[in-house]
Design a protein around this motif. Structure first.
Motif, PDB file in Angstrom:
ATOM      1  N   SER A  13       0.809  -1.219   0.000  1.00  0.00           N
ATOM      2  CA  SER A  13       0.000   0.000   0.000  1.00  0.00           C
ATOM      3  C   SER A  13       0.844   1.272   0.000  1.00  0.00           C
ATOM      4  CB  SER A  13      -0.949   0.008   1.205  1.00  0.00           C
ATOM      5  OG  SER A  13      -0.239  -0.065   2.422  1.00  0.00           O
ATOM      6  N   ASP A 344      -1.252   5.727   5.151  1.00  0.00           N
ATOM      7  CA  ASP A 344      -2.372   6.377   5.824  1.00  0.00           C
ATOM      8  C   ASP A 344      -3.398   6.872   4.805  1.00  0.00           C
ATOM      9  OD1 ASP A 344      -1.043   5.975   8.241  1.00  0.00           O
ATOM     10  OD2 ASP A 344      -0.026   7.914   8.125  1.00  0.00           O
ATOM     11  N   LYS A 347      -5.406   3.925   3.721  1.00  0.00           N
ATOM     12  CA  LYS A 347      -6.371   3.568   4.762  1.00  0.00           C
ATOM     13  C   LYS A 347      -7.574   4.504   4.741  1.00  0.00           C
ATOM     14  CE  LYS A 347      -3.163   1.352   7.998  1.00  0.00           C
ATOM     15  NZ  LYS A 347      -2.495   1.432   9.340  1.00  0.00           N
ATOM     16  N   HIS A 348      -7.325   5.783   4.451  1.00  0.00           N
ATOM     17  CA  HIS A 348      -8.436   6.735   4.352  1.00  0.00           C
ATOM     18  C   HIS A 348      -9.342   6.379   3.180  1.00  0.00           C
ATOM     19  CE1 HIS A 348     -10.614  10.493   4.747  1.00  0.00           C
ATOM     20  NE2 HIS A 348     -10.410  10.730   3.466  1.00  0.00           N
ATOM     21  N   GLU A 350      -9.846   3.443   2.032  1.00  0.00           N
ATOM     22  CA  GLU A 350     -10.609   2.271   2.455  1.00  0.00           C
ATOM     23  C   GLU A 350     -11.760   2.671   3.369  1.00  0.00           C
ATOM     24  OE1 GLU A 350      -6.893  -0.951   2.449  1.00  0.00           O
ATOM     25  OE2 GLU A 350      -7.523   0.037   4.299  1.00  0.00           O
ATOM     26  N   THR A 351     -11.501   3.631   4.259  1.00  0.00           N
ATOM     27  CA  THR A 351     -12.501   4.052   5.234  1.00  0.00           C
ATOM     28  C   THR A 351     -13.693   4.718   4.564  1.00  0.00           C
ATOM     29  OG1 THR A 351     -10.811   4.359   6.933  1.00  0.00           O
ATOM     30  CG2 THR A 351     -12.902   5.481   7.272  1.00  0.00           C
ATOM     31  N   VAL A 352     -13.434   5.557   3.575  1.00  0.00           N
ATOM     32  CA  VAL A 352     -14.528   6.290   2.926  1.00  0.00           C
ATOM     33  C   VAL A 352     -15.172   5.491   1.794  1.00  0.00           C
ATOM     34  CG1 VAL A 352     -13.544   8.510   3.547  1.00  0.00           C
ATOM     35  CG2 VAL A 352     -12.926   7.492   1.346  1.00  0.00           C
ATOM     36  N   GLY A 353     -14.650   4.271   1.564  1.00  0.00           N
ATOM     37  CA  GLY A 353     -15.307   3.379   0.604  1.00  0.00           C
ATOM     38  C   GLY A 353     -15.056   3.686  -0.860  1.00  0.00           C
ATOM     39  N   THR A 354     -13.957   4.342  -1.177  1.00  0.00           N
ATOM     40  CA  THR A 354     -13.645   4.664  -2.571  1.00  0.00           C
ATOM     41  C   THR A 354     -12.800   3.537  -3.191  1.00  0.00           C
ATOM     42  OG1 THR A 354     -11.848   6.038  -1.739  1.00  0.00           O
ATOM     43  CG2 THR A 354     -13.882   7.160  -2.363  1.00  0.00           C
ATOM     44  N   ASP A 355     -13.412   2.377  -3.362  1.00  0.00           N
ATOM     45  CA  ASP A 355     -12.694   1.193  -3.820  1.00  0.00           C
ATOM     46  C   ASP A 355     -12.130   1.350  -5.231  1.00  0.00           C
ATOM     47  OD1 ASP A 355     -13.334   0.118  -1.428  1.00  0.00           O
ATOM     48  OD2 ASP A 355     -14.811  -1.318  -2.182  1.00  0.00           O
TER      49      ASP A 355
END
Length: 358
Positions: A13, A344, A347-348, A350-355
């Motif tokens: 990543s 980081d 990870k952000h 991933e958190t906001v769902g922007t796959d």
């Protein structure tokens, strides 16, 4: 007989946006004209024939990785239903090898590291196999070149053996990434190596450690093992694996393992863990710039510029010490020295769902 296990389940990543879920770091041409996976196989193939090289990876990576190393049997790709850490990945591979050859010596290697001195590496690996045959758990330690805080360290104790010029020391302790003061002391002492994540051991020896230190996981392995090679294997694996606890091999096994040996080596090793770690491996121009792609620069120095298949010209003015990674759908710009924070950023996402950008 010696078998190689190449760990290829990571995503890399910190090398986003070039490294993605479906185009992981190990599948990329980061150094030279071969991918990281191809480099990993190239440097061991003289020691271990293709049929004795196994790869543990994710299901979505099997096609791309097996396509890059067609000499490896497709059946030698061990698929994790989901990533649970290095300890479960190694344990799963170990039971496959035990079914194949209960007397196997297992070399755990990496698909996403760079090694400049491949001949020295091969000689060290052959020496490590001899030490492992004496029932030691062996790890290759990297002779540190700086007080890095980004690596784990292994303290060297008494000398156990000298094999073909390589010294094997008792490993006194493993220390995870230290602060700078501690790292300086470790390097100055001369008794510490960086933890490379490469291990060599008898397969029954490491499984004995799993049984002793991670008994719940070992019981799960024992449930899976009898089904290997049968029609029930995938069903049992898919049922058991989500219940496996996440763990690293260092915390789960190595820190409290008995009879561990470390062989310090100087092999031009890099974990290629970030854009910054890639810089010393590539050729810079007179201004210190590393350019892979089309670039026009004015007063630009010490900057990494990489354009992957976009065809775009990257033009820069007055930049110093920057990283620019341009892909078809994402552009990364950050100062050198802050490239560790790319993780980081991922990870952000991933958190906001922007796959779509992962």
């Amino acid at each position: 007989m010696t078998y190689a296990l190449i760990m290829a389940g990571g995503i890399g990543s910190r090398l986003w946006p070039l490294s993605r879920l479906l185009q992981p770091k190990q599948s990329l041409k980061l150094v030279g004209e071969r991918t990281m996976m191809q480099h990993a196989v190239d440097r061991i193939i003289d020691l271990t024939p293709p049929e004795q090289v196994y790869v543990v990876t994710r299901a979505e990576h099997v096609d791309i990785l097996s396509g890059q190393v067609p000499d490896l049997p497709r059946t030698n790709f061990i698929v994790e239903p989901e990533g649970r850490g290095t300890a479960p990945a190694i344990g799963l591979a170990a039971i496959h090898l035990r079914r194949q050859d209960p007397t196997a010596v297992m070399a755990v290697l990496t698909a996403d590291h760079f090694i400049a001195d491949t001949e020295q590496f091969r000689q060290a690996l052959a020496a490590a196999v001899q030490v492992a045959s004496q029932e030691h758990l062996v790890t290759l330690g990297i002779s540190p070149t700086s007080p890095s805080t980004g690596f784990g360290y292994i303290e060297q104790g008494e000398l156990l053996a000298v094999v073909d010029g390589f010294e094997a020391f008792r490993a006194v302790r493993f220390t995870e990434k230290p602060d700078l003061e501690t790292a300086n002391w470790m390097v100055d002492s001369g008794n510490f190596s960086w933890n490379s994540g490469m291990f060599i051991w008898q397969v029954d020896r490491i499984l004995g450690e799993f049984e002793r230190q991670m008994p719940e996981f070992y019981a799960q392995l024992k449930e899976i093992e009898p089904t290997i090679g049968t029609a029930d294997y995938e069903q049992v694996l898919d049922r058991v694996w989500p219940e496996v606890a996440k763990q690293t091999i260092d915390y789960g096994i190595m820190e409290d393992a008995g009879d561990v040996a470390v062989i310090p080596v100087d092999i031009g090793w890099s974990d290629v863990g970030s854009w910054g770690s890639l810089l010393p491996l590539l050729n810079a121009d007179e201004q210190g710039n590393i350019v892979l792609g089309k670039h026009l620069g004015i007063d630009t120095r010490d900057t990494l510029i990489m354009a992957e298949g976009t065809g775009r010209l990257i033009a820069t003015i007055g930049l110093d010490g920057m990283i620019i990674i341009d892909t078809k759908d994402a552009l990364l710009i950050c100062p050198r020295g802050r490239e560790q924070e790319v993780r980081d950023l991922v990870k952000h996402l991933e958190t906001v769902g922007t796959d779509r950008w992962l």
